[in-house]
Write a protein that holds these residues in place. Sequence first.
Motif, PDB file in Angstrom:
ATOM      1  N   MET A   1       0.856  -1.200   0.000  1.00  0.00           N
ATOM      2  CA  MET A   1       0.000   0.000   0.000  1.00  0.00           C
ATOM      3  C   MET A   1       0.887   1.243   0.000  1.00  0.00           C
ATOM      4  SD  MET A   1      -2.909   1.199   2.759  1.00  0.00           S
ATOM      5  CE  MET A   1      -3.736  -0.376   2.660  1.00  0.00           C
ATOM      6  N   ASN A   2       0.618   2.164  -0.896  1.00  0.00           N
ATOM      7  CA  ASN A   2       1.391   3.394  -0.987  1.00  0.00           C
ATOM      8  C   ASN A   2       1.088   4.288   0.214  1.00  0.00           C
ATOM      9  OD1 ASN A   2       1.735   6.322  -1.782  1.00  0.00           O
ATOM     10  ND2 ASN A   2       2.749   5.297  -3.515  1.00  0.00           N
ATOM     11  N   LEU A   3       2.130   4.587   1.001  1.00  0.00           N
ATOM     12  CA  LEU A   3       1.928   5.345   2.237  1.00  0.00           C
ATOM     13  C   LEU A   3       1.427   6.751   1.953  1.00  0.00           C
ATOM     14  CD1 LEU A   3       2.204   5.077   5.273  1.00  0.00           C
ATOM     15  CD2 LEU A   3       4.556   5.936   5.094  1.00  0.00           C
ATOM     16  N   HIS A   4       1.924   7.355   0.892  1.00  0.00           N
ATOM     17  CA  HIS A   4       1.485   8.704   0.536  1.00  0.00           C
ATOM     18  C   HIS A   4      -0.012   8.723   0.218  1.00  0.00           C
ATOM     19  CE1 HIS A   4       1.604  12.766  -1.068  1.00  0.00           C
ATOM     20  NE2 HIS A   4       0.993  12.323  -2.164  1.00  0.00           N
ATOM     21  N   ARG A   5      -0.468   7.725  -0.537  1.00  0.00           N
ATOM     22  CA  ARG A   5      -1.896   7.642  -0.877  1.00  0.00           C
ATOM     23  C   ARG A   5      -2.741   7.404   0.372  1.00  0.00           C
ATOM     24  NH1 ARG A   5      -2.312   4.096  -6.507  1.00  0.00           N
ATOM     25  NH2 ARG A   5      -1.246   5.610  -7.851  1.00  0.00           N
ATOM     26  N   LEU A   6      -2.226   6.555   1.257  1.00  0.00           N
ATOM     27  CA  LEU A   6      -2.959   6.279   2.488  1.00  0.00           C
ATOM     28  C   LEU A   6      -3.145   7.552   3.300  1.00  0.00           C
ATOM     29  CD1 LEU A   6      -4.254   4.402   4.545  1.00  0.00           C
ATOM     30  CD2 LEU A   6      -1.973   3.908   5.443  1.00  0.00           C
ATOM     31  N   HIS A   7      -2.069   8.328   3.456  1.00  0.00           N
ATOM     32  CA  HIS A   7      -2.169   9.577   4.221  1.00  0.00           C
ATOM     33  C   HIS A   7      -3.155  10.540   3.569  1.00  0.00           C
ATOM     34  CE1 HIS A   7       2.022   9.030   6.291  1.00  0.00           C
ATOM     35  NE2 HIS A   7       1.070   8.255   6.794  1.00  0.00           N
ATOM     36  N   ALA A   8      -3.151  10.582   2.240  1.00  0.00           N
ATOM     37  CA  ALA A   8      -4.080  11.468   1.525  1.00  0.00           C
ATOM     38  C   ALA A   8      -5.528  11.049   1.758  1.00  0.00           C
ATOM     39  CB  ALA A   8      -3.749  11.469   0.034  1.00  0.00           C
ATOM     40  N   VAL A   9      -5.777   9.729   1.746  1.00  0.00           N
ATOM     41  CA  VAL A   9      -7.119   9.210   1.982  1.00  0.00           C
ATOM     42  C   VAL A   9      -7.558   9.498   3.417  1.00  0.00           C
ATOM     43  CG1 VAL A   9      -8.469   7.088   2.248  1.00  0.00           C
ATOM     44  CG2 VAL A   9      -7.105   7.446   0.186  1.00  0.00           C
ATOM     45  N   LEU A  10      -6.672   9.293   4.378  1.00  0.00           N
ATOM     46  CA  LEU A  10      -7.000   9.576   5.785  1.00  0.00           C
ATOM     47  C   LEU A  10      -7.338  11.047   5.976  1.00  0.00           C
ATOM     48  CD1 LEU A  10      -4.247   7.479   7.618  1.00  0.00           C
ATOM     49  CD2 LEU A  10      -6.668   6.915   7.369  1.00  0.00           C
ATOM     50  N   ALA A  11      -6.541  11.924   5.395  1.00  0.00           N
ATOM     51  CA  ALA A  11      -6.785  13.360   5.522  1.00  0.00           C
ATOM     52  C   ALA A  11      -8.115  13.749   4.887  1.00  0.00           C
ATOM     53  CB  ALA A  11      -5.638  14.144   4.886  1.00  0.00           C
ATOM     54  N   ALA A  12      -8.414  13.167   3.737  1.00  0.00           N
ATOM     55  CA  ALA A  12      -9.678  13.469   3.058  1.00  0.00           C
ATOM     56  C   ALA A  12     -10.869  12.996   3.882  1.00  0.00           C
ATOM     57  CB  ALA A  12      -9.692  12.816   1.675  1.00  0.00           C
TER      58      ALA A  12
END
Length: 267
Positions: A1-12
């Motif tokens: 899982m791409n960590l950057h994408r995960l953080h973006a999804v969590l923030a959204a």
Amino acid sequence: MNLHRLHAVLAAGVEQPQLLEQWDRQPGLLSQLGVDPSGLDLAALRKFAGLTVKVRHNPLREQMPLSFRLMSIASIEIDMFADYAMFRSKRQLRYATSAAARAGDLLDFLADWIDPAKREQLLLWDVIRYEDAIARLGPWLEQTPEAVDNSVTACPRLRGTVLLHELQSDPRALADMLYTSAPDLSRVPLQPQHLCFWRAPESDQAAVLTLDELGFYLLSMLDGQRSVSALTQCLGGGRDARNAVSRGLRAFSKLGIVILPDRIRRH
């Protein structure tokens, strides 16, 4: 899982809680974003969104200490603010900047959110309106000062600024309970209260008056346009009604909250 994408999804998800419901209904949307749905705790994320909104409202604590303490003691604050975050997110509403407006938005939401069958929520609805009224007639009062007009008119009218609330409990009794070593909300009496919050023109804070039903109803009808006869008709007419209206108005006049016509004031 791409960590950057995960953080973006969590923030959204925290910033736009309505996305959490969409992802719960359609987990495939998360997969399209490069996030494994099984690795994301949406319930926990929803609570975190509620926590962030709660923090946004911390400036209200100064004027609403009892309300926030009750929310904490009853363990309802995170769920309540999570629901509030979802409510505003779905409607794409921005949070107000002033404390008075932010409190008003919160109370508008609570009017529908509160379940009166749940004691802690009923008590919250009473105490938050109590503290809001005092703040609105004190530090949150937003109006241009006007010249005090004590002239007698043809119709009874209010002197100063008045807010009226019907409550199911006395927030002052709740306050005593909240600051005991082991608060027991079940011991706070449920008894209807008719409260008048009044700020006189010469004052810088609100006074709180406990009224009977007649007094509460009478003050609620004073708009400066209704005559004593019109007020009497609202109570059914007749000598008894007129006497009750006259007595009530004279009592309020002695307190300074009502300005009376000459013919009532002289008797």
